[in-house]
Design a protein around this motif. Structure first.
Motif, PDB file in Angstrom:
ATOM      1  N   LEU A  71      -0.768 -24.512 -21.002  1.00 18.08           N
ATOM      2  CA  LEU A  71      -1.861 -25.152 -20.273  1.00 18.08           C
ATOM      3  C   LEU A  71      -1.747 -24.883 -18.783  1.00 18.08           C
ATOM      4  N   ARG A  72      -0.540 -24.875 -18.254  1.00 17.54           N
ATOM      5  CA  ARG A  72      -0.344 -24.599 -16.841  1.00 17.54           C
ATOM      6  C   ARG A  72      -0.750 -23.172 -16.490  1.00 17.54           C
ATOM      7  N   MET A  73      -0.629 -22.266 -17.449  1.00 14.46           N
ATOM      8  CA  MET A  73      -1.063 -20.886 -17.229  1.00 14.46           C
ATOM      9  C   MET A  73      -2.568 -20.742 -17.281  1.00 14.46           C
ATOM     10  N   GLY A  74      -3.280 -21.754 -17.779  1.00 16.71           N
ATOM     11  CA  GLY A  74      -4.734 -21.712 -17.831  1.00 16.71           C
ATOM     12  C   GLY A  74      -5.319 -21.529 -19.207  1.00 16.71           C
ATOM     13  N   PHE A  75      -4.488 -21.451 -20.234  1.00 15.65           N
ATOM     14  CA  PHE A  75      -5.002 -21.303 -21.596  1.00 15.65           C
ATOM     15  C   PHE A  75      -5.584 -22.637 -22.084  1.00 15.65           C
ATOM     16  N   SER A  76      -6.532 -22.555 -23.000  1.00 17.25           N
ATOM     17  CA  SER A  76      -7.188 -23.754 -23.504  1.00 17.25           C
ATOM     18  C   SER A  76      -6.286 -24.486 -24.493  1.00 17.25           C
ATOM     19  N   ARG A  77      -6.591 -25.759 -24.717  1.00 16.23           N
ATOM     20  CA  ARG A  77      -5.830 -26.544 -25.684  1.00 16.23           C
ATOM     21  C   ARG A  77      -6.011 -26.002 -27.096  1.00 16.23           C
ATOM     22  N   VAL A  78      -7.198 -25.460 -27.367  1.00 20.84           N
ATOM     23  CA  VAL A  78      -7.462 -24.920 -28.701  1.00 20.84           C
ATOM     24  C   VAL A  78      -6.542 -23.744 -28.994  1.00 20.84           C
ATOM     25  N   LEU A  79      -6.494 -22.790 -28.067  1.00 22.31           N
ATOM     26  CA  LEU A  79      -5.650 -21.611 -28.271  1.00 22.31           C
ATOM     27  C   LEU A  79      -4.170 -22.001 -28.264  1.00 22.31           C
ATOM     28  N   ALA A  80      -3.790 -22.912 -27.379  1.00 22.85           N
ATOM     29  CA  ALA A  80      -2.404 -23.363 -27.341  1.00 22.85           C
ATOM     30  C   ALA A  80      -2.001 -23.980 -28.675  1.00 22.85           C
ATOM     31  N   GLY A  81      -2.907 -24.775 -29.273  1.00 15.83           N
ATOM     32  CA  GLY A  81      -2.619 -25.378 -30.566  1.00 15.83           C
ATOM     33  C   GLY A  81      -2.451 -24.339 -31.659  1.00 15.83           C
ATOM     34  N   GLU A  82      -3.315 -23.315 -31.644  1.00 18.08           N
ATOM     35  CA  GLU A  82      -3.211 -22.255 -32.653  1.00 18.08           C
ATOM     36  C   GLU A  82      -1.880 -21.514 -32.535  1.00 18.08           C
ATOM     37  N   LEU A  83      -1.477 -21.231 -31.312  1.00 15.52           N
ATOM     38  CA  LEU A  83      -0.222 -20.502 -31.105  1.00 15.52           C
ATOM     39  C   LEU A  83       0.982 -21.321 -31.555  1.00 15.52           C
ATOM     40  N   LEU A  84       0.967 -22.602 -31.260  1.00 15.82           N
ATOM     41  CA  LEU A  84       2.098 -23.460 -31.635  1.00 15.82           C
ATOM     42  C   LEU A  84       2.131 -23.712 -33.136  1.00 15.82           C
ATOM     43  N   ASP A  85       0.953 -23.821 -33.758  1.00  9.07           N
ATOM     44  CA  ASP A  85       0.910 -24.022 -35.211  1.00  9.07           C
ATOM     45  C   ASP A  85       1.471 -22.820 -35.959  1.00  9.07           C
ATOM     46  N   GLY A  86       1.361 -21.648 -35.366  1.00  8.19           N
ATOM     47  CA  GLY A  86       1.840 -20.440 -36.032  1.00  8.19           C
ATOM     48  C   GLY A  86       3.304 -20.143 -35.793  1.00  8.19           C
ATOM     49  N   LEU A  87       3.988 -20.997 -35.049  1.00  7.12           N
ATOM     50  CA  LEU A  87       5.405 -20.743 -34.770  1.00  7.12           C
ATOM     51  C   LEU A  87       6.284 -21.122 -35.958  1.00  7.12           C
ATOM     52  N   PRO A  88       7.290 -20.315 -36.255  1.00 10.53           N
ATOM     53  CA  PRO A  88       8.284 -20.729 -37.261  1.00 10.53           C
ATOM     54  C   PRO A  88       9.214 -21.787 -36.658  1.00 10.53           C
ATOM     55  N   ASN A  89      10.000 -22.425 -37.480  1.00 10.12           N
ATOM     56  CA  ASN A  89      10.947 -23.432 -36.995  1.00 10.12           C
ATOM     57  C   ASN A  89      12.151 -22.741 -36.361  1.00 10.12           C
ATOM     58  N   LEU A  90      12.156 -22.737 -35.024  1.00  9.03           N
ATOM     59  CA  LEU A  90      13.240 -22.084 -34.290  1.00  9.03           C
ATOM     60  C   LEU A  90      13.944 -23.103 -33.398  1.00  9.03           C
ATOM     61  N   ASP A  91      15.258 -22.976 -33.311  1.00 13.77           N
ATOM     62  CA  ASP A  91      16.028 -23.884 -32.470  1.00 13.77           C
ATOM     63  C   ASP A  91      15.975 -23.475 -30.999  1.00 13.77           C
ATOM     64  N   ARG A  92      15.888 -22.175 -30.746  1.00 15.48           N
ATOM     65  CA  ARG A  92      15.932 -21.678 -29.379  1.00 15.48           C
ATOM     66  C   ARG A  92      14.543 -21.620 -28.774  1.00 15.48           C
ATOM     67  N   LEU A  93      14.407 -22.298 -27.645  1.00 17.22           N
ATOM     68  CA  LEU A  93      13.101 -22.358 -26.989  1.00 17.22           C
ATOM     69  C   LEU A  93      12.691 -21.011 -26.432  1.00 17.22           C
ATOM     70  N   ASP A  94      13.662 -20.250 -25.891  1.00 15.30           N
ATOM     71  CA  ASP A  94      13.314 -18.952 -25.324  1.00 15.30           C
ATOM     72  C   ASP A  94      12.803 -17.990 -26.391  1.00 15.30           C
ATOM     73  N   LYS A  95      13.342 -18.076 -27.586  1.00 16.35           N
ATOM     74  CA  LYS A  95      12.861 -17.232 -28.678  1.00 16.35           C
ATOM     75  C   LYS A  95      11.443 -17.614 -29.078  1.00 16.35           C
ATOM     76  N   SER A  96      11.154 -18.899 -29.111  1.00 17.24           N
ATOM     77  CA  SER A  96       9.792 -19.346 -29.414  1.00 17.24           C
ATOM     78  C   SER A  96       8.807 -18.848 -28.367  1.00 17.24           C
ATOM     79  N   TRP A  97       9.223 -18.883 -27.113  1.00 15.91           N
ATOM     80  CA  TRP A  97       8.346 -18.419 -26.047  1.00 15.91           C
ATOM     81  C   TRP A  97       8.091 -16.914 -26.155  1.00 15.91           C
ATOM     82  N   GLN A  98       9.085 -16.150 -26.535  1.00 16.72           N
ATOM     83  CA  GLN A  98       8.896 -14.717 -26.743  1.00 16.72           C
ATOM     84  C   GLN A  98       7.881 -14.447 -27.863  1.00 16.72           C
ATOM     85  N   LEU A  99       7.977 -15.223 -28.942  1.00 11.76           N
ATOM     86  CA  LEU A  99       7.042 -15.053 -30.050  1.00 11.76           C
ATOM     87  C   LEU A  99       5.620 -15.397 -29.626  1.00 11.76           C
ATOM     88  N   ILE A 100       5.461 -16.421 -28.794  1.00 13.17           N
ATOM     89  CA  ILE A 100       4.135 -16.795 -28.305  1.00 13.17           C
ATOM     90  C   ILE A 100       3.547 -15.674 -27.456  1.00 13.17           C
TER      91      ILE A 100
END
Length: 331
Positions: A71-100
């Motif tokens: 959201l701080r980058m300017g993306f909409s809540r809709v797109l942010a929700g879609e990206l987060l819903d598609g994430l696998p269960n990962l413990d490492r935050l940096d890895k999740s951010w790379q996937l996004i």
């Protein structure tokens, strides 16, 4: 006798003068203190922002941190929700951010204009988005590869004299013909006169609410020739304006989008969100005023890195350089 003599007391006027003389000094001191506090606050915020942002996940949770960053980058809540819903269960935050980021880059569908067939290109856009400059850049690129005898320009902008003069100046400088058209007959005639050339059609820049914008789009759509329709979106414009502009066109009829004025943007997530939501291939962007040097091929990851820089720093001057430094290439 001594008590009979009235004692001199401080003049009320003098007392008021003493107070009024001290007030500006106090005010100046307060302003200086406030300025110093703001400076220290800025240093503190910069230091905290440069620390490992994963620490915030301990108290707020990984998904919350990732959502706030998008959201701080300017993306909409809709797109942010879609990206987060598609994430696998990962413990490492940096890895999740790379996937996004990989998911965003894939959704941007970066392509080159040469990957889209067609010798006629119509360029659409709102007022002041840099549409005419974009046409000059594209035409100049073709001239470098094919020669001036293989490129031509047509303008449908009969509403703004300044726009015609600007394109005419470009045409003279590039040494290519320019025709003006205002209806189907004159447009078809101009196309026949420049048959065999790569032709760029400059439509009039209008408000996203102007009915004439759709009328010009329909005029070009009625041509019997295959036409590539490009939409120019200004990175410096509000996301709502870009979204309203894109809504004027049928997404399946547009060949792709070009992002202009990246060098003037305070945020990139909004315009990238519009390109992704409209499912438009990203065909390039402009990152300066020079023609044609400042036209860059589409690079989704470079744009995302720039969007992250703008969100973290808050202004272009401190973002670590231009988009060209992030891509390492230009065209």
């Amino acid at each position: 006798v001594e008590s009979a003599i009235p004692r001199k007391t401080a003049s009320p006027v003098r007392e008021r003068r003493v107070v009024s003389a001290e007030a500006p000094t106090n005010e100046i001191q307060l302003k200086a203190l406030e300025k110093e506090l703001n400076r220290l606050r800025g240093i503190l915020e910069k230091e905290l922002g440069s620390r490992n942002w994963q620490e915030a996940a301990v108290t707020r949770g990984p998904l919350s941190v990732l959502r706030q960053r998008l959201l701080r980058m300017g993306f909409s809540r809709v797109l942010a929700g879609e990206l987060l819903d598609g994430l696998p269960n990962l413990d490492r935050l940096d890895k999740s951010w790379q996937l996004i980021q990989l998911s965003l880059a894939e959704r941007l569908q970066a392509k080159t204009l040469e990957q889209i067939p067609g010798a006629i290109t119509a360029v659409h856009g709102g007022t002041g988005v840099g549409k005419t400059s974009t046409i000059a850049r594209l035409a100049a690129r073709d001239i470098q590869r094919l020669g001036s005898e293989m490129v031509g320009l047509i303008t449908l902008d009969n509403y703004r004299i300044g726009a015609q003069e600007q394109l005419a100046t470009f045409a003279d400088a590039l040494g290519i013909p320019l025709f003006t058209a205002n209806d189907r007959q004159s447009l078809s005639l101009a196309l026949r006169k420049m048959q065999g050339r790569r032709i760029y059609i400059d439509t009039a820049g209008m408000s996203q609410h102007d009915a004439r914008l759709r009328a010009q789009y329909a005029l070009v759509r009625e041509l019997r020739h295959p036409v590539r329709h490009l939409l120019v979106l200004a990175a410096s414009a509000q996301a709502s304006q870009c979204r309203a502009l894109a809504a004027n066109f049928a997404p399946q009829a547009l060949s792709g989008a070009i992002i202009s004025k990246v060098d003037e943007a305070q945020s990139l997530g909004g315009v990238l969100d519009v390109v992704i939501s409209a499912k438009l291939p990203l065909l390039g962007c402009s990152d300066g005023q020079r023609i044609p040097e400042d036209f860059l091929e589409a690079d989704g990851m470079a744009l995302l890195r720039r969007a992250v820089q703008l969100a973290e720093v808050g202004n272009l001057s401190a973002s670590g350089g231009s988009l060209r430094s992030a891509t390492g290439s230009r065209r």
